[in-house]
Design a protein around this motif. Structure first.
Motif, PDB file in Angstrom:
ATOM      1  N   ILE A  45       0.841  -1.193   0.000  1.00 27.85           N
ATOM      2  CA  ILE A  45       0.000   0.000   0.000  1.00 27.85           C
ATOM      3  C   ILE A  45       0.877   1.243   0.000  1.00 27.85           C
ATOM      4  N   LYS A  46       0.751   2.050  -1.057  1.00 23.49           N
ATOM      5  CA  LYS A  46       1.400   3.363  -1.068  1.00 23.49           C
ATOM      6  C   LYS A  46       0.507   4.300  -0.277  1.00 23.49           C
ATOM      7  N   TYR A  47       1.066   4.802   0.822  1.00 25.10           N
ATOM      8  CA  TYR A  47       0.310   5.639   1.748  1.00 25.10           C
ATOM      9  C   TYR A  47       0.791   7.074   1.608  1.00 25.10           C
ATOM     10  N   VAL A  75      -5.155  -1.076   8.497  1.00 24.95           N
ATOM     11  CA  VAL A  75      -4.059  -2.015   8.209  1.00 24.95           C
ATOM     12  C   VAL A  75      -3.908  -3.019   9.365  1.00 24.95           C
ATOM     13  N   PRO A  85      -0.089  -6.691   5.045  1.00 25.85           N
ATOM     14  CA  PRO A  85       0.070  -5.368   4.436  1.00 25.85           C
ATOM     15  C   PRO A  85       1.512  -4.868   4.585  1.00 25.85           C
ATOM     16  N   ILE A  95       3.484  -1.264   4.068  1.00 25.42           N
ATOM     17  CA  ILE A  95       3.197   0.152   3.834  1.00 25.42           C
ATOM     18  C   ILE A  95       4.443   0.849   3.294  1.00 25.42           C
ATOM     19  N   HIS A 114       5.466   4.813   2.329  1.00 21.50           N
ATOM     20  CA  HIS A 114       4.860   6.126   2.492  1.00 21.50           C
ATOM     21  C   HIS A 114       5.696   7.237   1.846  1.00 21.50           C
ATOM     22  N   VAL A 166       6.735  -0.865   7.614  1.00 19.75           N
ATOM     23  CA  VAL A 166       6.413   0.486   7.127  1.00 19.75           C
ATOM     24  C   VAL A 166       7.714   1.051   6.564  1.00 19.75           C
TER      25      VAL A 166
END
Lengths: 291, 291, 291, 291, 291, 291
Positions: free
Chosen positions: A36-38, A56, A66, A68, A70, A173
């Motif tokens: 997931i591009k946050y 998430v 997931p 992440i 960012h 992350v």
């Protein structure tokens, strides 16, 4: 009083139904990896940040992995301004000298990354924040256009760490800073970094959280789903334009690289990810392979 | 020419002897965990930084598990100054408000942590940088003296992550920022953080890299070794004074908490760690239990 | 006194530098398998024996998996003489009848093998001695030239045991006695046995310890490195002659069989193995593939 | 012809019945460890040797873990004689100087050990021969009576290797030579070595193969079973005498050290071990704990 | 049209909120074992059967390990009637002769068990049906009151199989037939069987699905929660009476045996289990330990 | 009296010899998977049932993995009769409506399956009974000839469960009921089910226990062994006829599907399986591939 009780009971039963509606999706995605591009609004507004952290955490608890990745553009801009370091963009890429890269790293790896980690941990998930330098997770070389300075193209992803952390119940992350083969560090576009990681992991889904509704036609109506082959035509017809072009490009690259499905999702909608995953009617544009 | 050749050969043979002299130490410490507080000159001077990165890489390669905990005071001071944020100290602790903590985090987790990681990776080791927020690695509560603001005492260490990362061949590098039980974050004194981690891991060694020779007697002569029980007397006699008191305190606490040996080592000496570990005559003061 | 101290410190620092110089080699060879044919002076002289035991212990401690295959010619000769059993050689192979084979086995598996094991154990390594009969580690058939009696050619290697023992932290020490498919036992040339084991393990290195400097040109100058394809020519030109021919043959076979690098090393030089592995300038001839 | 066929069928059916009669014993002992002291006639006569090899192979195949510890007295005597080395005994222990120990090792580790290994391998089992020096499997110190020279008492057993080899499907065959704490090697009485190994492994059974029927009463009648507490009385009453005293001593020590059952079995009877294990009526004396 | 869309969106968002409300419960119970006694209306009505299968599938997918133990009274009665086998009850236990037990087994293990398995499999879970005879999962002895015939009390539970199957992602579904130590089989009361299995597994929850609302006070008002110590008094005061007595007895026994929480839940309410687990207000009576 | 003793001893020794004769077979088949179709007389006569249970327990204990697939025709017929449900056959397949299938399941999964499990458990093995519905072990679709009703052809085997149970030391006993892709259940011919499972597992042996001697020639003489290619000819020549045709068909299919050897064995002979496996002269017809 009785009707109140009935109301309560009805509400209860509604809730249970919802849990059960999610069952086929939970089953379908158990064990899958979602990159997931946050970024954007979902990373700026307090309530959206909390909701994202919950989302998430839930994904992890129902058996999805997931990952992440960012960005952090606005916060970087703010610190550069506070430090009175001038900054400019060439073709959408921030021109990055040594001093600027230091600020980028401080903001991305030190501030934004750890805030996301803390939010997820506070919502019950267990997150670990990494930069692409950690364990040489991301290896990059300078982009061709040397005018932009220390901006890199990813040439290697150490999936071993990501998998290991993920397998141990943690949510990775990742801040898009990369290690250079020549001893330098590079600033990486977060969308591209996320796409490269999704490819390297052969992720089931690559989800781009953005501040738009998705891909729209000439009448401003959202495409719910698009095939890889349609993208090129839409660009030629100037229906996909501007900042959306690199975003759909990331999706197409991800699909070519083995990702099963990609999504451009409206991050301004609360719980956009859950809606996209656990309900039939998503909240953005799904771009899939041609078969 | 022949003498030159003989000279070369002699030098070769010297080198091999040195490698072999390390053998008993390598054997003794194989599989051990060493927690190293990294700071001071060793973290500031370019050449010392490179040497340190080589040293810990070597430790890892010969079967020791080094865990690095670092400070970053001077860099924090510099950024605070650049941002024109005033700062002051109470009893050696930086008074830390929200804004200051943000700067502390940016510098420690974003800049210093990742630079150490990169240095180790460039020297052949494989490091992963973490802050105490990652996976709730460090849990803290506010220190009693509330005047200092967001400064914390460690009340929990999640050793699971550290061990996992270490077991997978990576060197954990930890920034002393902690997660608060009440949703806040705390700045932690790096010496204390390192000591707490050493205790939680029941480390074989806890090594404090400092900018002094070690503990010195009233004539300025170095104590090579001290027992836990001698420390108290030396403080009462005002032989151990000032900034050395909390440092020996960390060592004594670590010993009480199950660490086998502690060392206060002169980080200004190149390869101080290797000298302390692999040679009979170390370069600082060893503080051990009373038996 | 001060200069003495400075001298000491300088020496210390020299030592540390040496340890660090080994780091890239340690890194390069971590996890590699080295098959070492041990014999000649290095197995006869007391000090060389001790040094060898230290060397292989060090290799093991820094993450390399040494596998030792040893000969034992002179000791065999001595016991045969003591027992007044006549012995003779055909084409460099000892003519081996039942009685002689019994003596060979007693000396190799009972005496030499266990002495090497004990030496390594005393130097801090952990060795396990095996003969090719253990777990049918080496399977052989009679050599074509039946005049030599119970001398065999290896037709099978049970790598499972070697790997298992090695994986558990032990150094396998192998006596070149083989099990025959027809219920017999065979005496195996130690160089050949070592080469076959190196092939079966796809070893990174095959090192032949000998009592010569290496392969020499017509002026008596050492070839530091040779390619596989050059060997044939050097034999045709009679530059490689006599006992060196089967030795280079073992190396060439090993290379063909998947071994990455082979070395003919002067076992009379103390720590020849370490010099060859951990320094740029080795002490013998390296024979590599043609690319 | 029909009666011949009936005969054959009857025989077949007899065989199947026998296999099934073993089933409860196989079930009872699945996963158990049996330490067997192998020596005497069973190790000298060709047919008994083959039968023994078959027996232990069968044990392994039905899920029991046999560990063989062997002696070798007569062969040692023969080689000493051939080498004209004089030898003498004090209290049943061979006076062992350096030269004698060398012969002992050659015979035990080089000849006897490998012959047993080969026999088992030829019968379908997979054996690995070890001496107590391998991996410091047996650690000993000099016996009190220094007149006997290099004869040792076991003070440590490295069970790790034995278990590892056993767990990998191999049958460990151990020669009773031990590593000394002071760098020396020691000759160990095979009965004692076997008993110590049985204790260290908490073996289910310790079986002493001997050349007598077992423990006999004053009328020469065999005790089928004896309790630990009865042994002392029988020695006091001089019913157990001579060479049987140390043998029952080994059994009693093994029982005290955690071995469940011990057996003194007549090795001259073919398949004595199988008879003792798989049939109700054994072929020796079982000595058990007092409960 | 807009309001319709808003309605849809509102509904979506409601759904997502429900999913997230379950998050703390999912987190709390991740990895827990819940033993569920399944019977009554929930096992008879078609829609309730389907809902139950969905519910346990969902539990499994969110990381809980449900273990189902089922009854089957009415179906047994029907087949006995069809086969014209008379049946009668003594103290609530079916008098069970050989012929009756055969019918009980056919119905429970052959029909009911496999129907539950199929329902769960069809809803996305993966179930495996077992009777207590499988792998001697349940061992019983005859109940004291011999008039009831082949009815047993559980004296042993083989938790190994249950854990193994559960660990591999399957949901064990267990028919309460037990193996007897004397070669016989026994019919076991399903509530008791479930309670015994919960104890043997030290389950986090033991849930009894019944056809009543739960435990009620003298005014017919449901006790939401009761402590173990209150049960006795309520029985003495005749507030808990009749068939509820053995049910609360099962719960009390389970709590004594190490189960953390027990629930008597109304199986006539759709999704009773999910409501009890994932919402604050359950649908039955929770009986807990006294602390 | 002496001769009696000698007789006993001779008998003992005979027994031991038999155990040892089995050794090569035990060695050969260690770790192999044998799928055994169990039915006919061997499943009806009390003594044969017990013997069969002993036999498969023995196989398991000596390292073979037996998988039992059973029929149950006569018991099904009896219950149908008791319940006055008419039944008829078309081409050897029972016409199966919903009501009949319920009876089939009750008998196979509830009665026969658990009886076999209990018999094996009582003989020392550890069996677990499964129907093809458990974990969707067998997936089927309706046979082409829809006149026969709920009779299925296997289209999928979930070998994961079988292997898992087998790996944990249990003997899987499988009732030939299959799960349908369309939510239905199907009755499967037991021979076919067994053959399909053998194929899916790539079993070393597929053994069909029948009530005939095996495949016989026109003179009623048993073929001890036949090749796959010979079967077709024997059918064309009407030497293989009637009910034997589908049986040899199962064997040929199994061979085509990767099973190494197939056997049609006379289940009326006590211990037919052991005789076939552990003796040179089997008791049926072996059908093998053509090489």
């Amino acid at each position: 009083m009785n009707s109140e009780k009935n109301g309560k009971e009805k509400k209860m039963s509604e809730k249970v139904k919802t849990l059960l509606e999610a069952l086929p999706y939970i089953k379908k995605f158990a064990g899958s990896t979602f990159v997931i591009k946050y970024g954007g609004a979902a990373m700026e507004e307090v309530s959206l940040k909390t909701e994202f952290a919950k989302d998430v955490s839930l994904l992890k608890f129902v058996g999805i992995n997931p990952i992440i990745v960012h960005g952090g553009g606005p916060m970087i801009g703010r610190l550069l301004k506070d430090l009175k370091i001038p900054t400019r963009f060439v073709n959408g890429l921030r021109v990055t000298d040594e001093k600027t890269l230091e600020v980028v790293e401080m903001v991305l790896s030190g501030l934004v990354n750890k805030e996301i980690v803390k939010n997820i941990n506070d919502m019950g998930g267990r997150a670990i924040g990494l930069s692409g330098k950690d364990g040489k997770l991301l290896i990059a070389k300078q982009v061709k256009d040397t005018k932009v300075g220390l901006v890199g193209d990813i040439i290697g992803v150490n999936t071993d760490i990501i998998r290991e952390i993920s397998r141990h119940g943690y949510i990775p992350v990742i801040a898009p800073i990369a290690d250079g083969v020549n001893g330098k560090s590079y600033n990486i576009n977060a969308d591209t970094a996320a796409g490269s990681i999704a490819q390297a992991l052969s992720a089931e889904k690559f989800i781009l959280l953005t501040d738009v509704k998705g891909v729209m036609d000439s009448n401003g109506k959202l495409f719910s789903t698009l095939k890889k082959s349609e993208i090129k035509k839409l660009i030629q017809k100037k229906i996909i334009t501007g900042g959306m072009i690199p975003k759909v490009g990331c999706c197409v690259d991800a699909l070519k690289g083995g990702v099963r499905e990609t999504h451009i999702v409206d991050g301004r909608v609360p719980h956009a990810i859950l809606l996209e995953i656990f309900t039939d009617r998503g909240v953005g544009t799904e771009i899939t392979g041609d078969k």
